[in-house]
Scaffold this motif. Sequence first.
Motif, PDB file in Angstrom:
ATOM      1  N   SER A 104      10.989  12.974  -0.847  1.00  0.00           N
ATOM      2  CA  SER A 104      10.440  12.714  -2.183  1.00  0.00           C
ATOM      3  C   SER A 104       9.130  13.477  -2.381  1.00  0.00           C
ATOM      4  CB  SER A 104      10.249  11.216  -2.396  1.00  0.00           C
ATOM      5  OG  SER A 104       9.256  10.706  -1.549  1.00  0.00           O
ATOM      6  N   ILE A 118       6.059  -0.341  10.493  1.00  0.00           N
ATOM      7  CA  ILE A 118       6.647   0.583   9.512  1.00  0.00           C
ATOM      8  C   ILE A 118       7.946   1.059  10.139  1.00  0.00           C
ATOM      9  CG2 ILE A 118       6.379   2.728   8.226  1.00  0.00           C
ATOM     10  CD1 ILE A 118       3.370   2.447   8.391  1.00  0.00           C
ATOM     11  N   ALA A 146      10.268   3.249   9.806  1.00  0.00           N
ATOM     12  CA  ALA A 146      10.685   4.626  10.052  1.00  0.00           C
ATOM     13  C   ALA A 146       9.756   5.384  10.999  1.00  0.00           C
ATOM     14  CB  ALA A 146      10.796   5.361   8.720  1.00  0.00           C
ATOM     15  N   GLN A 147       8.726   4.762  11.530  1.00  0.00           N
ATOM     16  CA  GLN A 147       7.791   5.529  12.356  1.00  0.00           C
ATOM     17  C   GLN A 147       7.131   4.637  13.400  1.00  0.00           C
ATOM     18  OE1 GLN A 147       5.634   6.311   8.651  1.00  0.00           O
ATOM     19  NE2 GLN A 147       3.733   6.065   9.810  1.00  0.00           N
ATOM     20  N   PRO A 180      -0.883   3.972  10.631  1.00  0.00           N
ATOM     21  CA  PRO A 180      -2.255   4.421  10.352  1.00  0.00           C
ATOM     22  C   PRO A 180      -3.148   3.236   9.992  1.00  0.00           C
ATOM     23  CG  PRO A 180      -0.804   4.973   8.523  1.00  0.00           C
ATOM     24  CD  PRO A 180       0.070   4.411   9.605  1.00  0.00           C
ATOM     25  N   ASP A 194       1.496   7.505   1.939  1.00  0.00           N
ATOM     26  CA  ASP A 194       2.790   8.077   2.303  1.00  0.00           C
ATOM     27  C   ASP A 194       3.155   7.677   3.728  1.00  0.00           C
ATOM     28  OD1 ASP A 194       3.361   9.263  -0.040  1.00  0.00           O
ATOM     29  OD2 ASP A 194       3.108  11.325   0.632  1.00  0.00           O
ATOM     30  N   ILE A 195       4.446   7.483   3.943  1.00  0.00           N
ATOM     31  CA  ILE A 195       4.922   7.230   5.305  1.00  0.00           C
ATOM     32  C   ILE A 195       5.927   8.320   5.676  1.00  0.00           C
ATOM     33  CG2 ILE A 195       4.459   4.753   5.180  1.00  0.00           C
ATOM     34  CD1 ILE A 195       7.446   4.290   4.773  1.00  0.00           C
ATOM     35  N   ALA A 196       6.419   8.286   6.906  1.00  0.00           N
ATOM     36  CA  ALA A 196       7.260   9.376   7.413  1.00  0.00           C
ATOM     37  C   ALA A 196       8.496   9.621   6.556  1.00  0.00           C
ATOM     38  CB  ALA A 196       7.674   9.066   8.858  1.00  0.00           C
ATOM     39  N   SER A 197       9.117   8.545   6.088  1.00  0.00           N
ATOM     40  CA  SER A 197      10.386   8.719   5.379  1.00  0.00           C
ATOM     41  C   SER A 197      10.209   9.291   3.975  1.00  0.00           C
ATOM     42  CB  SER A 197      11.134   7.380   5.313  1.00  0.00           C
ATOM     43  OG  SER A 197      10.373   6.434   4.603  1.00  0.00           O
ATOM     44  N   ASP A 198       8.963   9.519   3.558  1.00  0.00           N
ATOM     45  CA  ASP A 198       8.717  10.057   2.215  1.00  0.00           C
ATOM     46  C   ASP A 198       8.861  11.568   2.146  1.00  0.00           C
ATOM     47  OD1 ASP A 198       8.091   7.609   0.950  1.00  0.00           O
ATOM     48  OD2 ASP A 198       6.116   7.635   1.903  1.00  0.00           O
ATOM     49  N   CYS A 202       0.827  -1.214   0.000  1.00  0.00           N
ATOM     50  CA  CYS A 202       0.000   0.000   0.000  1.00  0.00           C
ATOM     51  C   CYS A 202       0.857   1.258   0.000  1.00  0.00           C
ATOM     52  CB  CYS A 202      -0.943  -0.002   1.197  1.00  0.00           C
ATOM     53  SG  CYS A 202      -0.091  -0.226   2.770  1.00  0.00           S
ATOM     54  N   HIS A 203       2.140   1.124   0.274  1.00  0.00           N
ATOM     55  CA  HIS A 203       3.023   2.290   0.323  1.00  0.00           C
ATOM     56  C   HIS A 203       3.473   2.723  -1.071  1.00  0.00           C
ATOM     57  CE1 HIS A 203       7.307   3.934   1.139  1.00  0.00           C
ATOM     58  NE2 HIS A 203       6.448   4.925   1.232  1.00  0.00           N
ATOM     59  N   ARG A 204       4.239   1.866  -1.760  1.00  0.00           N
ATOM     60  CA  ARG A 204       4.760   2.265  -3.072  1.00  0.00           C
ATOM     61  C   ARG A 204       4.545   1.204  -4.144  1.00  0.00           C
ATOM     62  NH1 ARG A 204       3.940   6.434  -1.618  1.00  0.00           N
ATOM     63  NH2 ARG A 204       5.286   8.268  -1.407  1.00  0.00           N
TER      64      ARG A 204
END
Lengths: 354, 354, 354
Positions: C332, B93, B95-96, B100, C325-329, B59-61
């Motif tokens: 970009s 996730i 990095a966080q 969500p 989107d996640i935090a590390s985005d 769902c991210h990229r």
Amino acid sequence: MAGAVAAKAPEFLYNNWYVAGWGADLGPGERIARTFLNQPVVIFRTESGQPSALEDRCCHRALPLSFGTVDGERIRCSYHGLEFNVAGKCEKIPAQDKIPPTACVRHYPLVERDSLLWIWMGDVELANESEIPAHTWHSNSRFKWKSHHFDIQGNWELMIENLMDLSHLPYIHANTIGGNPALHFGVKTNSSREGNLVRVSRYMPNSEPPPTYRAAKNFAGKVDRWQEIEFQPVLIRINTGACDAGTGAYEGPRDHGFSMIGFHGITPETETTTHYFWSVATDAVTEGVPEQIFQQTAETFREDQEVLELQQLRISADPDRPLLDIASDVGSRQARQVLRRLMKAERDPDLVAA
Amino acid sequence: MAGAVAAKAPEFLYNNWYVAGWGADLGPGERIARTFLNQPVVIFRTESGQPSALEDRCCHRALPLSFGTVDGERIRCSYHGLEFNVAGKCEKIPAQDKIPPTACVRHYPLVERDSLLWIWMGDVELANESEIPAHTWHSNSRFKWKSHHFDIQGNWELMIENLMDLSHLPYIHANTIGGNPALHFGVKTNSSREGNLVRVSRYMPNSEPPPTYRAAKNFAGKVDRWQEIEFQPVLIRINTGACDAGTGAYEGPRDHGFSMIGFHGITPETETTTHYFWSVATDAVTEGVPEQIFQQTAETFREDQEVLELQQLRISADPDRPLLDIASDVGSRQARQVLRRLMKAERDPDLVAA
Amino acid sequence: MAGAVAAKAPEFLYNNWYVAGWGADLGPGERIARTFLNQPVVIFRTESGQPSALEDRCCHRALPLSFGTVDGERIRCSYHGLEFNVAGKCEKIPAQDKIPPTACVRHYPLVERDSLLWIWMGDVELANESEIPAHTWHSNSRFKWKSHHFDIQGNWELMIENLMDLSHLPYIHANTIGGNPALHFGVKTNSSREGNLVRVSRYMPNSEPPPTYRAAKNFAGKVDRWQEIEFQPVLIRINTGACDAGTGAYEGPRDHGFSMIGFHGITPETETTTHYFWSVATDAVTEGVPEQIFQQTAETFREDQEVLELQQLRISADPDRPLLDIASDVGSRQARQVLRRLMKAERDPDLVAA
């Protein structure tokens, strides 16, 4: 048929005899799958020798009939055994007695003549065998000839353009038959139109015979050369050769000289692919000479094929973008006009009558 | 879901259990990428042994999760390390800290039963495991069996047609299991429908056993043969075999005879490609016999595959053109009616209630 | 031009200098065919050394000029011999004397600088050579560097995303430069934007040098590491390295440390394919060290390529579906905002003025 054509894009001329293949490539009991004008066709020859062309799709479950087998005078579908005669009528359904009248596939008129198979993809009512172009060099005992079938990944009209304008010789064929550009452009090109025929000719009287000519024939010295191109929908003949200078090359029979007769049957497969059935015949029949001519010609035509396929890439990317005509396009422009007029008439029958 | 289906072309039956694979092909910690009904799916098995099916797109990229790795009870995306549990919920996730609720991928119900993996591509609310078809031959110790997965470049309904009408045997399989056309067409075919089941049967009492039957079993003389085909959405079972004539083949247990049970799981991949998960089981377990049966069957099904793919070529070229039914199509016509009715009901929920 | 762009889908930024290739790959008299922003281009260098970029389609019959030959200061079409100068003007048509003013092909501004060829695909009036980004490391004698050209089967913005968020290192590059995930995620990422520049940086003061760093440089003990990423339309520079801890890595010159400067020119070929022109420069020039860095970097970038191409498969299947989107985005996302604003302004000139 005319109605069906009108609904499609005006890409093809339907009511026309097209070359479908070489007779020698289709033995008794054999079949070939080919697409013409976007329509899949099976060409087969019955065991008694009759060639036939049918839609290559069984009416039952759409299996290509070309996947089947010829048995006697019929072709049998390999899936459930339906058998069709040379007219496309189903004459046997193994699992049942009654054969409905709808059990049939489309039949295309097919005629074998001059070693060629000619097919009619348009309205069957309009098919007239007497209109099939003759090409008697294939049965002229003074000539030797050889046939080929190239699959070109390019539109059929690109092939016509290529053959009607030989000014490309010094560039595309620089390493084969090309020669010096200056020689080619120093000669006047004549062009004329007569009904659906377009003729382009170039004459080089009292000129040096090129190396291939010398190899083919024992010329005394200078020669009278000719290049004669004749287009009709949709084939092109190219007659090139030479006689000893002053011996009547431009007036009468050329039997004492050296002739090469190229036959170029151009049959659309799809909008962007083309069947190219070609032969070259020559009266220089000294041992080894015809073979060398056949081989050089094939190499040369492969060079043309490469060009056509690259052109098609660019044209497909932007099909509506206009192109610029130059002086040497006169012959191809006339051929294109003949085709445009016939295609327009075909889509609007009122124009045919007018 | 029904709404989403309605907006698409009515090409698939969604609310149905489909075969997604063979359980033995998915070991702990392994994953497989497969497309079903146009939807990319990753099937994976956790290290503790639980199989799961998720949408194969992070769902991210949007990287396929099948490119990732199974770690414990989760599958981890190889791009930025997001981890999903067997229900498709993101549980990590990197990095966080906060995850969500939208961080999830679609989950498809997946059940392992009878050595098969069954997937539900439709409305999750309607998935009912008790409706998964049983196939007990895979765990019957009297039988030996072998499984395969073929990728067919043809529409799934072509596969059904092929299997429901065995009158193609003498043509497609002339060189394998086909035999004499006359024999096949001399036998009456019975067909019946019961709810969503369609049955086709043919009986050949007191007939000569074919060579493969003789090789499998020591028959005394003539035999009572059967061919029984059973369709349900969307699989087909084909039970063929024979007992010594007059020993009750048509009344009761056939344990004293020779049986082959074909299982044919037919799962659409796209509109024009199909997953074909099949097995064949036999109770002729003398050494060498099952292996020979497995090999002959695979050869035979490859012949069918070739036909289906050629059919698809012609159908794709002109998808709306009608086809002609013949007498032997009765079984496949009934199967198609069952499917059409279910697909229509799925798209119009009011019809389901009625 | 702006009008022509508006009619198309807003897929590209046109008024921008893009990398078109490496100067060293284009010798005098050579030509290269490449597509940029969906437009086929021939890049050639005249015999006197001037590089030029023209539309790769002869205005006469659409043959790619890249199939032709460079002759002196012109490129000649191989079909009928038309010759074009570096500005795209036809200067010779063999078969005729007069050259019409329409005999020309589109010319694209092309500039050679810092060993790179830069092309302008947009409105020629807006091309300003002073806006070409400098990359002086290619001519800095303290550094050794090597260039590559990868053809990526993925959209250009996926490439940007990949490079702006290095949190993928421990996953995609686990076997090359990745290392321990915990290390990567324990470091704070700073992000800032200044006009069309986006900067992302991460600093690891007083940390253990990784093995590759030790191999490149004789560090005394712990180091101050940096990772600095800088985006501008449409290229990215990544500056990574370390100095001995406490020797001023974050304040001033880093000549006493170890640096790697990655240059990443990202030029759209089509909506779903990208030219990736990259180089890596290093000041660790001990024998064998640069070669090892070049090789490891190329392996690493091939891993990224595989990811991008898999992402593209899923995105092409459902292009309008949103992504999470996640935090590390953060980096970009900022780069994307810069691009969106520029692309919008380009399509609506009133916004440019505002």
